[in-house]
Scaffold this active site. Structure first.
Site, PDB file in Angstrom:
ATOM      1  N   CYS A 117       0.779  -1.057   0.086  1.00  0.00           N
ATOM      2  CA  CYS A 117       0.140   0.109  -0.009  1.00  0.00           C
ATOM      3  C   CYS A 117       0.783   1.428   0.051  1.00  0.00           C
ATOM      4  O   CYS A 117       1.410   1.542  -0.840  1.00  0.00           O
ATOM      5  CB  CYS A 117      -0.796  -0.167   1.349  1.00  0.00           C
ATOM      6  SG  CYS A 117      -2.715   0.857   0.668  1.00  0.00           S
ATOM      7  N   HIS A 225      -3.663  -5.389   0.582  1.00  0.00           N
ATOM      8  CA  HIS A 225      -3.112  -5.617   1.842  1.00  0.00           C
ATOM      9  C   HIS A 225      -2.900  -6.875   2.025  1.00  0.00           C
ATOM     10  O   HIS A 225      -3.699  -7.862   2.584  1.00  0.00           O
ATOM     11  CB  HIS A 225      -3.782  -4.721   3.002  1.00  0.00           C
ATOM     12  CG  HIS A 225      -3.808  -3.660   3.166  1.00  0.00           C
ATOM     13  ND1 HIS A 225      -2.677  -2.910   3.957  1.00  0.00           N
ATOM     14  CD2 HIS A 225      -4.279  -2.486   2.412  1.00  0.00           C
ATOM     15  CE1 HIS A 225      -2.745  -1.714   3.965  1.00  0.00           C
ATOM     16  NE2 HIS A 225      -3.664  -1.331   2.955  1.00  0.00           N
ATOM     17  N   GLU A 227      -1.067  -8.717   3.940  1.00  0.00           N
ATOM     18  CA  GLU A 227      -0.816  -9.203   5.459  1.00  0.00           C
ATOM     19  C   GLU A 227      -2.018  -9.391   6.230  1.00  0.00           C
ATOM     20  O   GLU A 227      -1.859 -10.085   7.217  1.00  0.00           O
ATOM     21  CB  GLU A 227       0.332  -7.780   6.088  1.00  0.00           C
ATOM     22  CG  GLU A 227      -0.710  -6.732   6.576  1.00  0.00           C
ATOM     23  CD  GLU A 227      -1.503  -5.764   5.683  1.00  0.00           C
ATOM     24  OE1 GLU A 227      -1.028  -5.958   4.237  1.00  0.00           O
ATOM     25  OE2 GLU A 227      -2.250  -4.959   5.823  1.00  0.00           O
TER      26      GLU A 227
HETATM   27  N1  LIG Z   1      -2.113   6.624   2.404  1.00  0.00           N
HETATM   28  C1  LIG Z   1      -2.104   6.122   1.047  1.00  0.00           C
HETATM   29  C2  LIG Z   1      -1.618   4.512   1.450  1.00  0.00           C
HETATM   30  C3  LIG Z   1      -2.965   3.857   2.033  1.00  0.00           C
HETATM   31  C4  LIG Z   1      -2.723   2.664   3.018  1.00  0.00           C
HETATM   32  O1  LIG Z   1      -1.479   2.348   3.317  1.00  0.00           O
HETATM   33  N2  LIG Z   1      -3.775   2.293   3.648  1.00  0.00           N
HETATM   34  C5  LIG Z   1      -3.569   1.326   4.779  1.00  0.00           C
HETATM   35  C6  LIG Z   1      -3.944   2.186   6.253  1.00  0.00           C
HETATM   36  C7  LIG Z   1      -4.272   1.368   7.155  1.00  0.00           C
HETATM   37  C8  LIG Z   1      -3.095   0.259   7.400  1.00  0.00           C
HETATM   38  O2  LIG Z   1      -1.899   0.609   7.861  1.00  0.00           O
HETATM   39  O3  LIG Z   1      -3.311  -0.755   7.106  1.00  0.00           O
HETATM   40  C9  LIG Z   1      -3.340   6.262   0.551  1.00  0.00           C
HETATM   41  O4  LIG Z   1      -4.379   6.572   0.851  1.00  0.00           O
HETATM   42  O5  LIG Z   1      -3.130   5.908  -0.804  1.00  0.00           O
END
Ligand SMILES: N[C@@H](CCC(=O)NCCCC(=O)O)C(=O)O
Length: 266
Positions: A117, A225, A227
């Site tokens: 992400c 994600h 994970e």
């Molecule tokens: N802020 C960026 C990346 C989005 C992101 O990493 N979301 C996950 C947030 C919660 C977590 O840590 O799982 C975007 O908005 O593109």
């Protein structure tokens, strides 16, 4: 003698926590990222709080892989020559400073690298790419954000299909050229860095995964994600198992180098 554990560096988020007037700086790492490394990759997550750019080479000498995690914060758009489009969205310039340099060091030194992400976006920007700051406001693009008020299980539930490059390792991990993935991001790849090979696409054409071209070891990133309870989804589990294998290969090389250095006179 027992081998030391495989060590995977997950750089922290920098956030102010506490009620107004009494906010304090914290260094944060999401449990689900650390747990996926521990359970999915069978490695030990490490954070190196307050690590500085100047320490990257020294710290990489102590680890067997790097995972760049997701985060609610965005990569500062100045790194892809834009102004901040929405000042209400969180940034984390301390994280940017470390991770954008860390990406280049991992690629140059052949350290296994997994980006998720925000981490996916950091690798693209670090290698010269650019992001849409608000994908949902780009004509023809879908809204890739999660339902903000939904419970976590719903936020991380499969949200959209991806098309996966045939004959790619991503297709091997997925068991085919299509999969359903979760989606929790407001930013996305506008220009893929030249050194990256796209491996998966969302229905609106947004790049959802890539490989660092010519990487000597594991160097993959994805917008979704994996994970999230990776042990419950074979596709996601395969990603972390492959990452863990690459980290163990590096550990063997690292330990051999350490033994050789110790055997040298003087
Ligand atoms: N802020 C960026 C990346 C989005 C992101 O990493 N979301 C996950 C947030 C919660 C977590 O840590 O799982 C975007 O908005 O593109």
């Amino acid at each position: 003698m027992n081998k030391p554990p495989c060590m995977v560096w997950l750089p922290a988020d920098h956030r102010l926590l506490g009620d107004h007037g009494h906010q304090m700086p914290f260094l944060l790492l999401g449990d689900k990222y650390a747990r996926a490394v521990k359970v999915g990759a069978q490695a030990q997550p490490v954070m190196f709080p307050l690590a500085e750019v100047e320490q990257i080479d020294e710290l990489l000498g102590m680890v067997d892989g790097v995972m760049l995690t997701g985060s609610p914060s965005n990569v500062h758009p100045s790194h892809f020559q834009e102004e901040v489009a929405d000042p209400s969205l969180p940034l984390d310039q301390d994280r940017d400073l470390l991770t954008l340099a860390l990406v280049k060091a991992c690629v140059h030194q052949g350290v296994p690298l997994l980006g998720v992400c925000r981490g996916f976006q950091e690798i693209n920007v670090a290698l010269g790419g650019a992001l849409y700051q608000r994908v949902h406001q780009v004509p023809g693009m879908n809204d890739h954000r999660e339902p903000k008020t939904a419970p976590p299980d719903e936020q991380y539930a499969p949200r959209h299909p991806i098309r996966i490059a045939p004959d790619s390792v991503m297709a091997e991990w997925a068991g085919g050229t299509e999969a359903e993935v979760n989606s929790l991001h407001g930013q996305g790849i506008a220009r893929l860095a030249e050194g990256l090979t796209p491996l998966a696409w969302a229905p609106d054409g947004l790049v959802e995964a890539f490989w660092v071209k010519g990487a000597r070891t594991f160097a993959y990133a994805m917008q979704w994600h994996p994970e999230w309870r990776c042990w419950e989804t074979p596709f996601y589990a395969n990603i972390f198992e492959a990452f863990g294998r690459a980290c163990r290969q590096r550990r063997s090389l690292r330990l051999q180098a350490n033994d050789l250095a110790r055997s040298q006179p003087g």
